[in-house]
Write a protein that holds these residues in place. Structure first.
Motif, PDB file in Angstrom:
ATOM      1  N   TYR A   1       0.075  44.948 -21.162  1.00  0.00           N
ATOM      2  CA  TYR A   1       0.797  44.410 -22.319  1.00  0.00           C
ATOM      3  C   TYR A   1       1.341  43.031 -21.981  1.00  0.00           C
ATOM      4  CZ  TYR A   1       0.869  49.436 -23.364  1.00  0.00           C
ATOM      5  OH  TYR A   1       0.525  50.751 -23.558  1.00  0.00           O
TER       6      TYR A   1
ATOM      7  N   TRP B   1      -0.736  44.559 -27.003  1.00  0.00           N
ATOM      8  CA  TRP B   1      -1.565  45.348 -26.081  1.00  0.00           C
ATOM      9  C   TRP B   1      -2.824  44.536 -25.817  1.00  0.00           C
ATOM     10  CZ3 TRP B   1      -6.305  48.039 -27.623  1.00  0.00           C
ATOM     11  CH2 TRP B   1      -6.867  48.785 -26.593  1.00  0.00           C
TER      12      TRP B   1
ATOM     13  N   VAL C   1      -0.266  54.723 -27.058  1.00  0.00           N
ATOM     14  CA  VAL C   1       1.082  54.273 -27.425  1.00  0.00           C
ATOM     15  C   VAL C   1       1.681  55.275 -28.427  1.00  0.00           C
ATOM     16  CG1 VAL C   1       2.387  52.432 -28.561  1.00  0.00           C
ATOM     17  CG2 VAL C   1       0.426  51.854 -27.077  1.00  0.00           C
TER      18      VAL C   1
ATOM     19  N   ALA D   1       5.203  52.686 -24.917  1.00  0.00           N
ATOM     20  CA  ALA D   1       3.908  52.156 -24.494  1.00  0.00           C
ATOM     21  C   ALA D   1       3.758  52.386 -22.989  1.00  0.00           C
ATOM     22  CB  ALA D   1       3.836  50.665 -24.816  1.00  0.00           C
TER      23      ALA D   1
ATOM     24  N   MET E   1      -3.399  50.338 -19.095  1.00  0.00           N
ATOM     25  CA  MET E   1      -3.097  49.557 -20.290  1.00  0.00           C
ATOM     26  C   MET E   1      -2.226  48.386 -19.863  1.00  0.00           C
ATOM     27  SD  MET E   1      -3.831  51.932 -22.949  1.00  0.00           S
ATOM     28  CE  MET E   1      -2.592  52.000 -24.262  1.00  0.00           C
TER      29      MET E   1
END
Lengths: 258, 258
Positions: A39, A22, A229, A223, A37
């Protein structure tokens, strides 16, 4: 609150040759802007970015990612769907990496509206079959997520880490100051995701279909692109709740009130 | 083919103080990029732009619009939904006009991902009630179009001209060289819009609801964001066909095939 030690990112899985990371957040984010978010999967030194986000996040995300893998070794960028918070940074990302962009074929003809010209770098996910193999042999599987909300959407299941990147599905919008990286108790998070899911998922029929197919994958974590998450029991509780949700066109009288 | 005299635009309605104008097209458009249609309403010398389009169209659309109304008299920009081909030019439009942006409240927190900062210029359509009045007294009515495809979408009905701007609904994708401005025979256009509508509209329940509510408005024309403008009998034939369409989650087994 997110631990200050985690603000710059957190490794969610690492077996030595394969990582799922992350990419961290801003200490002072902008009010009125939905938070996202990002990743990064790193497999034998090569990277895949997942929904790296819009124009205004670009400088932070490029800095975070480049601390972990050289930009010229980012070979894939996965877009769960076409929304601006997912895809508006596309031209910038094409400029700083050699990556190909993977998105539902429904949207490949729309992305040039961001100003891109090199169509050879945009790959329709449907053309790849069910997934791709990375250098280590690890597989990324594409999970149909159509109408959850976008008519052309995919999640990405990293089979090695057993982490499912779910795009907008599972997105929570926490009150300011209550952001957290992990959701371990689904009931505590539910008030922050219920309204969003009722409003944007097309119907219970598709919510149930998706949650059944994801349950069969038995992910260790889910996620999403916004929020937190899900881990362990919270994964199962979330999927069970989602499978029973009335939403979208099930509530047509609310949406189309005269 | 579109008449060469119409390439730079066509007035669809004009009663002296109120006009509804299609803003024209490119002679040589770019392959692989879905084509978009832009419209401008001019009422007593003030303008409203409808889905003015993405970054790469900006220079053409700003030139077309400014031939008809000074840019500093464009007071409204209507976005039917959040897709890149609709909204990615937003920061440019905010820069060259004093206009406010009108879009479903579902997306106001997403638009800043294009780099906009002045939230005071983005107005959620739901906050306005059912429509707005222009200088002449003419009314623009907002018509819920949620899940056709976007979960937060509106059409705009110009009550004076009786033209409905429908966003993605009614979009046709004509083969190269077969583009036309008007659709007078729905059956001839149907092959160019059937696949798109089956794939992106969430379900028959919502398609039927929308076509019933639009039929009650009895529009003289339906002007979508892509394709051609439906006139007269083609309007009724299109709405009748749409009301019976099986689409989206009605076809879940096709979308989520194992």
């Amino acid at each position: 609150m997110i631990d200050s030690g985690d603000m710059n990112g957190k490794v969610l899985f690492d077996d030595g040759e394969h990582k799922f990371v992350w990419l961290g957040t801003d200490a002072d984010y902008r009010r009125g802007v939905v938070q996202t978010m990002q990743y990064l999967i790193i497999d034998k030194g090569r990277g895949w970015l997942l929904d790296p986000g819009g124009v205004h996040l670009f400088s932070r995300v490029v800095a975070s990612a480049s601390r972990l893998v050289p930009l010229d070794r980012i070979e894939g960028i996965f877009f769960s769907h076409q929304d601006p918070d997912v895809s508006s940074g596309i031209a910038l990302w094409l400029g700083v990496t050699p990556a190909k962009i993977y998105i539902s074929e429904l949207w490949t003809r729309f992305l040039p509206h961001f100003g891109i010209v090199d169509a050879s770098r945009v790959v329709p996910i449907e053309s790849l079959g069910k997934g791709v193999s990375l250098g280590s042999g690890a597989r990324l599987a594409f999970v149909p997520t159509h109408f959850m909300h976008s008519p052309g959407a995919f999640s990405l299941f990293d089979e090695r880490s057993r982490i499912l990147f779910s795009g907008d599905v599972g997105a929570a919008i926490f009150p300011e100051g209550e952001e957290r990286l992990f959701i371990d108790d689904f009931e505590l998070a539910r008030p922050h995701l219920e309204g969003f899911h009722r409003r944007i998922i097309a119907s219970n029929a598709v919510a149930r279909r998706w949650s059944e197919s994801v349950s069969r994958l038995s992910p260790a974590m889910i996620a999403p692109q916004h929020g937190g998450v899900f881990r362990d029991k919270a994964v199962r509780d979330f999927l069970s709740w989602l499978g029973g949700l009335r939403c979208g066109v099930d509530l047509l009288d609310e949406l189309y009130k005269a």
